[in-house]
Motif scaffolding. Structure first.
Motif, mmCIF file in Angstrom:
data_model
loop_
_atom_site.group_PDB
_atom_site.id
_atom_site.type_symbol
_atom_site.label_atom_id
_atom_site.label_comp_id
_atom_site.label_asym_id
_atom_site.label_seq_id
_atom_site.Cartn_x
_atom_site.Cartn_y
_atom_site.Cartn_z
ATOM 1 N N GLY A 158 37.677 35.571 45.721
ATOM 2 C CA GLY A 158 38.737 36.230 44.969
ATOM 3 C C GLY A 158 38.775 37.720 45.241
ATOM 4 N N VAL A 159 37.614 38.329 45.333
ATOM 5 C CA VAL A 159 37.547 39.758 45.637
ATOM 6 C C VAL A 159 38.038 40.030 47.060
ATOM 7 C CG1 VAL A 159 35.969 41.709 45.945
ATOM 8 C CG2 VAL A 159 35.745 40.216 43.954
ATOM 9 N N VAL A 160 37.750 39.101 47.997
ATOM 10 C CA VAL A 160 38.275 39.245 49.362
ATOM 11 C C VAL A 160 39.800 39.235 49.348
ATOM 12 C CG1 VAL A 160 38.502 38.080 51.596
ATOM 13 C CG2 VAL A 160 36.249 38.329 50.545
ATOM 14 N N ALA A 161 40.388 38.362 48.507
ATOM 15 C CA ALA A 161 41.851 38.336 48.396
ATOM 16 C C ALA A 161 42.388 39.666 47.878
ATOM 17 C CB ALA A 161 42.278 37.199 47.475
ATOM 18 N N ILE A 162 41.654 40.274 46.958
ATOM 19 C CA ILE A 162 42.076 41.572 46.426
ATOM 20 C C ILE A 162 41.963 42.654 47.493
ATOM 21 C CG2 ILE A 162 41.517 43.373 44.744
ATOM 22 C CD1 ILE A 162 40.589 41.160 42.855
ATOM 23 N N SER B 8 32.848 41.907 42.030
ATOM 24 C CA SER B 8 32.392 40.511 41.892
ATOM 25 C C SER B 8 31.527 40.341 40.644
ATOM 26 C CB SER B 8 31.600 40.092 43.141
ATOM 27 O OG SER B 8 32.399 40.181 44.303
ATOM 28 N N VAL B 9 30.603 41.255 40.436
ATOM 29 C CA VAL B 9 29.742 41.182 39.256
ATOM 30 C C VAL B 9 30.570 41.310 37.986
ATOM 31 C CG1 VAL B 9 27.902 42.362 37.984
ATOM 32 C CG2 VAL B 9 27.689 42.011 40.455
ATOM 33 N N GLY B 10 31.542 42.210 37.990
ATOM 34 C CA GLY B 10 32.405 42.383 36.824
ATOM 35 C C GLY B 10 33.174 41.123 36.478
ATOM 36 N N PHE B 11 33.662 40.420 37.500
ATOM 37 C CA PHE B 11 34.408 39.180 37.248
ATOM 38 C C PHE B 11 33.501 38.089 36.685
ATOM 39 C CE2 PHE B 11 37.701 40.662 40.443
ATOM 40 C CZ PHE B 11 38.701 40.808 39.488
ATOM 41 N N LEU C 295 33.029 38.857 33.065
ATOM 42 C CA LEU C 295 34.256 38.544 32.329
ATOM 43 C C LEU C 295 34.385 37.039 32.101
ATOM 44 C CD1 LEU C 295 36.977 39.398 31.112
ATOM 45 C CD2 LEU C 295 37.955 39.219 33.420
ATOM 46 N N LEU C 296 34.124 36.253 33.135
ATOM 47 C CA LEU C 296 34.195 34.794 33.000
ATOM 48 C C LEU C 296 33.195 34.290 31.964
ATOM 49 C CD1 LEU C 296 34.550 33.812 36.760
ATOM 50 C CD2 LEU C 296 36.187 33.252 34.962
ATOM 51 N N ALA C 297 31.987 34.841 31.993
ATOM 52 C CA ALA C 297 30.973 34.415 31.028
ATOM 53 C C ALA C 297 31.418 34.732 29.606
ATOM 54 C CB ALA C 297 29.639 35.102 31.332
ATOM 55 N N MET C 298 31.981 35.914 29.398
ATOM 56 C CA MET C 298 32.415 36.301 28.054
ATOM 57 C C MET C 298 33.521 35.386 27.550
ATOM 58 S SD MET C 298 32.432 40.466 28.314
ATOM 59 C CE MET C 298 33.391 40.556 26.792
#
Length: 646
Positions: A132-136, A151-154, A157-160
């Motif tokens: 996903g980050v590569v797409a960005i 990547s770490v931020g995403f 976010l998913l975990a939250m």
């Protein structure tokens, strides 16, 4: 409510009662983004992996092999979907490959499947988020240096979002998933329109020279095609998730899960085949670092760098990141089942405040972040670790289903039912044979490229689960009560640890006396003669009728003299018990812990290992603890006193 609780409520919402579990069940429209975002999103990079491998031949003509290879992958996906559809009806309680293998192939096979799935789920998070980050970064190259942080931020976010509950995550992630599906079909329709009206233009990378790094010709071309097929099989990741998560569906659970699986399969096959066709039509080249991605080149070629292109890139990035959500539902569920069977720690078994398996979510997020950071968010390095676990679980699951249907045949006499069972057995038998063959191909061509790390991780997890089960079994045997019951101790010796004569100490002395031990003493360790004389004087002045024992410690140690004293009592009276009372006061702020001596806490931890010794904490609440309204599960206790035992 404390500041910590307030922040927790803000992040994940108010706690839900257990009787509201039914409200979290998913309809098919939400189950699709929750459980199917991974296989649907794989169309964004599965074609790219095929083209990338074929490109190593250095000949553009060989890129045409992508068409038959993608058809083979699509056919394999159809077989696997049909096979898992049988699993949904046969095992509506969920568990997927682990449960199927456990009931039909035995413990070792089931643990192998579980280890493979756990590794696969971790890799799903890492690969999906990084893709996903590569797409960005394909759309915004200036962000490429920040790939690891993004990547770490995403992942966080998913975990939250998943900590808020399964239904909440489905609602939050539905729009990006459906947006990607709609825009992908719009891209395919636009490609068909361009093909019928003057032809599809070539991608900007179409005329780039291909560097030859692989040997071709004769059998080498066949081997290259098999390697490309193995890479393209990333399109099958995540298919297992629905069979794992059947209990999360609304009733009728098995039917809804099977229907969602078929919808997912139809979407994934159509989109994957269409993207491959457009990749061939535009002659897009794949780059080792994935930037720009093949799918972004196709979108730019068909639409140009306009609104649709950026919308598609955003949707692609969204679905690739959200593909990790499949793992955030599958991993905690499987971990909970394994914990119930005592193969993983019991903490993974329970649901959290929002009825999600919170510990499993946090564990998955932590491991995935470590993997992303360790591999520097490199998609090419990560993806080689990916699909070994997928096909290991596929193969074991399908062989288990074949044996399941054989068992069903042995107890069924109805002709119609037997014919239906034979059809199911044929479907699963085909799936078992095909996935076993693909597993061999994948191991052959991915092992040295990094799959050995995934295989090694599976072996470690397998051994770890067996060790955890042995531990729990041994503890269960040890905790089993003797037939004659428990022998009462002859006497109970009470010992109150004292450093200063203040309110917490007096409360501990009073409580210890109220328990009516056989005998009771106050114990302090002498490290300062002036303090000892002051303590003795205060003791006598108050007229306390509990004897004060002072142990000399010339080397200023505290723990060892106390342990030796307690051991002496036990040695003199082995059938007696010793109860050690430790006065503690409760503070209200975390920083207050830093201001007080922690020696008694260390002493308490040592006493817990002494046989025949009971440790009792006597709390004394300070005003700050009452004002801060500390949460019940927070430990804000501090040993009473600033002296040698405080």
């Amino acid at each position: 409510m404390s500041a910590t609780d307030s922040l927790k409520r803000l992040m994940i919402g108010r706690a839900l009662a257990s009787n509201r579990l039914g409200e979290t069940l998913l309809p098919k429209k939400l189950a699709l983004p929750v459980f199917c975002s991974d296989p649907i999103s794989s169309v964004a990079y599965a074609t790219e992996q095929i083209v990338l491998v074929l490109g190593t031949a250095g000949a553009a003509s060989l890129l045409g092999l992508a068409a038959p290879i993608s058809l083979a992958v699509a056919a394999l996906l159809a077989v696997v979907v049909a096979s898992y559809r049988q699993t949904c009806f046969a095992y509506p309680s969920g568990g997927g490959a682990y449960v199927v293998s456990k009931e039909n192939l035995g413990r070792n096979a089931s643990l192998t499947a579980a280890a493979a799935l756990l590794v696969d789920y971790v890799m799903t998070v890492a690969v999906s988020v990084v893709s996903g980050v590569v797409a960005i970064t394909s759309a915004l190259p200036s962000l490429a240096p920040y790939a690891v942080g993004l990547s770490v931020g995403f992942v966080v976010l998913l975990a939250m979002v998943n900590l808020r509950g399964v239904k909440e995550s489905g609602t939050a992630f539905a729009f990006p998933t459906y947006a990607f599906v709609v825009l992908t079909f719009l891209l395919l329709a636009s490609g068909v329109y361009r093909a019928l009206n003057g032809g599809v233009p070539e991608a900007a990378s179409a005329h780039l020279e291909l560097e030859r790094t692989a040997q071709v010709g004769g059998v080498f071309t066949l081997l290259l095609a098999l390697r490309a097929f193995a890479s393209g099989c990333t399109a099958l990741t995540g298919v297992e998730a629905i069979s794992n998560g059947i209990p999360a569906f609304q009733k009728p659970k098995a039917k809804n899960a099977a229907t969602t699986l078929v919808i997912m399969g139809a979407l994934a096959i159509t989109m994957f085949s269409g993207i491959t066709a457009l990749a061939l039509a535009t002659h897009a080249r794949a780059f080792p670092d994935g930037n720009p991605s093949v799918i972004s080149q196709i979108a730019e070629t068909i639409w140009g760098r306009g609104l649709l292109f950026y919308a598609f890139q955003a949707a692609t990035a969204g679905i690739l990141v959200l593909a990790a959500n499949t793992a955030f539902n599958g991993f905690p569920t499987l971990a909970s089942i394994l914990a119930q069977d005592r193969f993983l720690p019991h903490q993974l078994r329970n649901r959290g405040d929002r009825l999600a398996f919170s510990n499993g979510i946090l564990l998955l997020a932590g491991i995935s972040v470590a993997l992303i950071v360790g591999f520097d968010a490199n998609i090419e390095a990560l993806i080689h670790l990916y699909i070994v676990g997928v096909f290991t679980s596929f193969t074991l699951s399908q062989f288990g289903m074949v044996r399941h249907w054989r068992s069903e045949l042995s107890v069924t006499d109805d002709g119609t039912r037997r014919n239906a069972i034979r059809r199911s057995q044929l479907i699963n038998g085909t799936g078992a044979a095909v996935t076993a063959l693909v597993l061999l191909i994948v191991v052959r061509y991915k092992f040295l490229e990094g799959a050995y790390l995934a295989i090694g991780a599976m072996i470690v997890i397998f051994l770890l689960m067996r060790a955890i089960r042995r531990h729990y079994d041994a503890v269960s045997v040890e905790l089993e009560p003797e037939p004659g019951g428990v022998t009462l101790p002859s006497r109970n010796h009470g010992v109150v640890l004292v450093s200063k004569l203040h309110s917490p100490t007096l409360r501990a002395l009073a409580y210890a006396k109220a328990t009516r031990p056989s005998d009771l003493i106050a114990l302090t360790v002498s490290v300062n003669e002036d303090e000892d004389r002051e303590l003795r004087a205060e003791w006598d002045a108050r007229g306390l009728n509990i004897p004060l024992t002072i142990i000399a410690s010339p080397y200023r140690e505290v723990t060892r003299p106390v342990l030796e004293y307690i051991t002496h009592i036990r040695r003199e009276s082995p059938r007696d018990v010793v109860t050690v009372f430790i006065p503690e006061y409760v503070v209200g702020h975390w920083w207050e812990h830093l201001l007080h001596n922690q020696s008694a806490l260390r002493l308490k931890s040592r006493l817990l290992y002494q046989p025949g010794v009971m440790v009792t904490s006597v709390p004394y609440q300070l005003r700050s603890s009452q004002e801060s309204s500390v949460a019940p599960d927070a430990d804000h206790r501090v040993p009473a006193g600033e002296g040698h035992t405080g």
